[in-house]
Design a protein around this motif. Structure first.
Motif, short mmCIF file in Angstrom:
data_model
loop_
_atom_site.label_atom_id
_atom_site.label_comp_id
_atom_site.label_asym_id
_atom_site.label_seq_id
_atom_site.Cartn_x
_atom_site.Cartn_y
_atom_site.Cartn_z
N ARG A 163 43.67 41.66 32.56
CA ARG A 163 43.29 42.22 33.85
C ARG A 163 43.92 41.48 35.04
N GLU A 183 37.95 38.31 41.42
CA GLU A 183 38.09 39.71 41.85
C GLU A 183 38.56 40.60 40.70
N TYR A 185 38.39 40.10 37.38
CA TYR A 185 37.57 40.11 36.17
C TYR A 185 36.07 40.25 36.48
N GLU A 186 35.72 40.56 37.71
CA GLU A 186 34.31 40.55 38.14
C GLU A 186 33.43 41.42 37.25
N SER A 187 33.87 42.61 36.93
CA SER A 187 33.03 43.53 36.15
C SER A 187 33.26 43.42 34.65
N ALA A 188 34.17 42.54 34.23
CA ALA A 188 34.55 42.50 32.82
C ALA A 188 33.91 41.34 32.06
N TYR A 191 30.29 34.96 34.64
CA TYR A 191 30.81 33.94 35.55
C TYR A 191 31.37 32.75 34.78
N ARG A 194 34.69 33.52 33.45
CA ARG A 194 35.72 33.55 34.49
C ARG A 194 36.18 32.13 34.82
#
Length: 619
Positions: A163, A183, A185-188, A191, A194
């Motif tokens: 992504r 930004e 990977y926020e919905s994937a 935290y 990430r």
């Protein structure tokens, strides 16, 4: 284009002649800047045995140049070869390797006349020591041994970045990368995931550099290569975004079961990129014999030479053989018994001395550990008790005062096992045995104290994720654990079957050697009357429960042999033990176990023995 770089020099080993090279602005097929070895440069006449395996392309180029006569014998430097015309190489490392006949980090070994390394002149390199990395490559993940040649022929390593937006350039700062990953990977992913991606992407793009070692684990073998160029972001054949770096791979993989234990431990990490710099010297030593390592160590200088020496020392980890002097110091009956204990400890890594109080368990553990480790500096002792916990033993958050602000805050603080493991695992210490002695090991709740470390006691070649620091941790192979266990202390939880499986158990009891005859041997060595040994034997003969028999250490102290010392020790040390044992049973302790009763029994026994001897003499 070439005028922007100075001429670089390469010192051949053992005070040999100096080669000359020139860095080019254009890149080779592997993505690294090209380098020209200038005509008239000397070359080594032979190669080290592992060179064809470790650096196959450089070996092929050298052999081709030898066949063509570009590198040939010379009268300029007797005993050396000479490069008779300029040779263009794909990288500074390849240029150094065809001259040295071994793997080399050209970014560090080529230097200017005033001693500055070539790395100082490149954007993506620096003069610091090279690093090592383990990468889980998405392009080969799941491929078996049959596909090994296919992926290694690509001469690259990749890191999945599905992504990640296009155009993320090498050298990007961690802060900028964190904003991009949050930004993209926020919905994937969560935290915490990430945060891990930021670390991995930043290492691949900005911390890795040409000359670093990179590893892949595939088909049960470890493949090792050298990064030869800068990172780039590309789109894979199936349309995914990936990060890629050029690599020259070793010709052969190294079997997992033959790897040093420290490397095996790190291959089980679940992350896509792992920093292996702490064990880089072990990677550099793969495929190399000890003789070859010693030869290269003589030629190398500075950090490189020290790293190779560390590999040699790592292979030399062993226990010293117990000697007669140690046997006498410990008053052990046979040297063979000591050797067997050392063999048990070497094979199992964990050992427990168990027996009644006063049998010398702690003393033997300390003396043996100091002998095997070479001194008290390699030995740490802790004592377990019912309130002892994982946070005390390994690591946990504890209140600590900041020395600058004097404010108190909870900080992650290492315990004795973590501290000793960190020291034992350092590169220069891996050939030295370290020992953790756990006194009264059965007095604590062992499952609570060891936590996830329980697993490591049995599976030393694995690593676990730690509860507090969230790091991968493994016990160093040179860390040994010796426990002591008082079998008379039955008020504390017994050692469970899982713990028994993880330790070798050695009995120290008045009923067996070396404890049974220990006091008599000590008294004879001190030139004292052996009556205390006879009294102790008579006492233990009257104690039915072997776990409550009394050990000899109570009677091996100077105070016992002052005026009235034996009587005081018997009255204040030994009889109270037996009073506790017989509590509530109505036993007259003094009448049964007192000195007067025992001495009387010895007189009767001696008279009977004399009578028996006299009877045999008249027959």
């Amino acid at each position: 284009m070439t005028d922007e770089y100075p001429e670089f020099l390469l010192n051949l080993p053992h005070g040999g002649p100096v080669a000359r090279g020139r860095l080019l602005g254009e890149k080779g097929t592997n993505g690294s800047q090209k380098m020209v070895v200038l005509a008239g440069s000397p070359a080594r006449p032979e190669v080290v045995p592992s060179f064809p395996v470790r650096m196959p392309s450089s070996h092929r180029l050298r052999e081709q140049l030898r066949e063509e006569g570009t590198i040939k014998e010379t009268t300029t430097w007797p005993g050396w070869l000479e490069v008779v015309s300029d040779v263009e190489c794909n990288s500074p490392s390849a240029a150094a390797e065809i001259l040295l006949g071994r793997s080399a980090n050209g970014w560090l070994e080529w230097k200017t006349a005033d001693g500055r390394p070539l790395a100082d002149f490149l954007e993506q390199a620096s003069a610091g020591p090279s690093r090592a990395w383990l990468v889980r490559d998405p392009e080969i993940d799941g491929l078996g041994p049959a596909a090994d040649q296919m992926w290694r022929s690509r001469d690259r390593v990749t890191l999945g970045a599905d992504r990640l937006r296009p155009g993320v350039a090498p050298g990007v700062s961690k802060e900028r990368l964190r904003a991009i990953v949050d930004e993209d990977y926020e919905s994937a992913v969560a935290y915490s995931q990430r945060a891990r991606l930021v670390e991995e992407f930043h290492a691949f793009l900005s911390r890795m550099r040409p000359g670093d070692t990179v590893c892949l684990f595939s088909g049960g073998e470890l493949y090792v290569g050298e990064i030869t160029g800068n990172a780039e972001q590309v789109v894979s054949e199936d349309g995914r975004s990936i990060l890629r770096r050029p690599v020259e791979w070793a010709r052969e993989g190294y079997p997992y079961d033959k790897l040093p234990e420290e490397l095996q431990q790190r291959l089980h990490s679940g992350h896509d990129l792992v920093d292996l710099t702490a064990v880089k010297s072990l990677l550099d030593g793969l495929w190399s014999s000890e003789a070859e390592l010693r030869k290269v160590a003589e030629e190398a200088s500075g950090a490189s030479g020290m790293a190779i020496q560390a590999v040699i020392a790592h292979r030399e980890l062993e226990f010293p053989q117990p000697e007669e002097e140690l046997r006498k110091k410990l008053n052990v009956h046979e040297l063979e018994w000591l050797s067997e204990v050392c063999d048990l400890l070497w094979d199992e890594r964990q050992l427990i001395f168990y027996g009644p109080p006063g049998t010398g368990k702690t003393y033997l553990a300390q003396e043996l550990a100091e002998f095997l480790g070479g001194g008290p500096e390699q030995v740490k002792l802790v004592q377990f008790h019912p309130s002892y916990a994982y946070e005390d033993f390994f690591e946990g958050f504890r209140p600590r005062e900041d020395p600058d602000t004097h404010e108190v805050a909870f900080r992650l603080t290492p315990g004795p096992l973590r501290e000793l493991a960190d020291v034992a695992g350092r590169e220069g210490n891996r050939h030295v045995p370290y020992f953790l002695i756990i006194d009264e090991i059965n007095r604590a709740n062992l499952a609570k104290v060891f936590g996830e470390l329980y697993f490591l006691l049995e599976y030393r070649k694995k690593a676990v994720r730690l509860t507090y620091s969230d790091e991968d941790f493994a016990l160093p192979r040179n860390l040994f654990i010796i426990g002591t266990m008082n079998t008379a202390d039955r008020s504390i939880a017994l050692v469970d079957a899982a713990m028994r499986r993880r330790f070798a158990f050695v009995e120290l009891s008045p009923r067996v050697e070396p404890t049974s005859g220990l006091l008599e041997r000590w008294l004879e060595g001190e030139k004292k009357d052996t009556e205390p040994a006879d009294l102790l034997d008579a006492l233990n003969a009257r104690i039915d429960d072997v776990d409550f028999r009394v050990g000899p250490s109570y009677l091996m102290k100077p105070g016992v042999y002052r005026e009235g010392g034996l009587e005081r020790t018997w009255r204040t040390k030994i009889l109270p033990l037996l009073e506790e044992h017989h509590y509530g049973e109505g036993v007259d302790i003094e009448k049964r176990y007192g000195l007067e009763a025992l001495r009387a029994s010895l007189v009767v026994r001696k008279a009977a023995a004399d009578e028996d001897e006299e009877g045999r003499g008249t027959q």
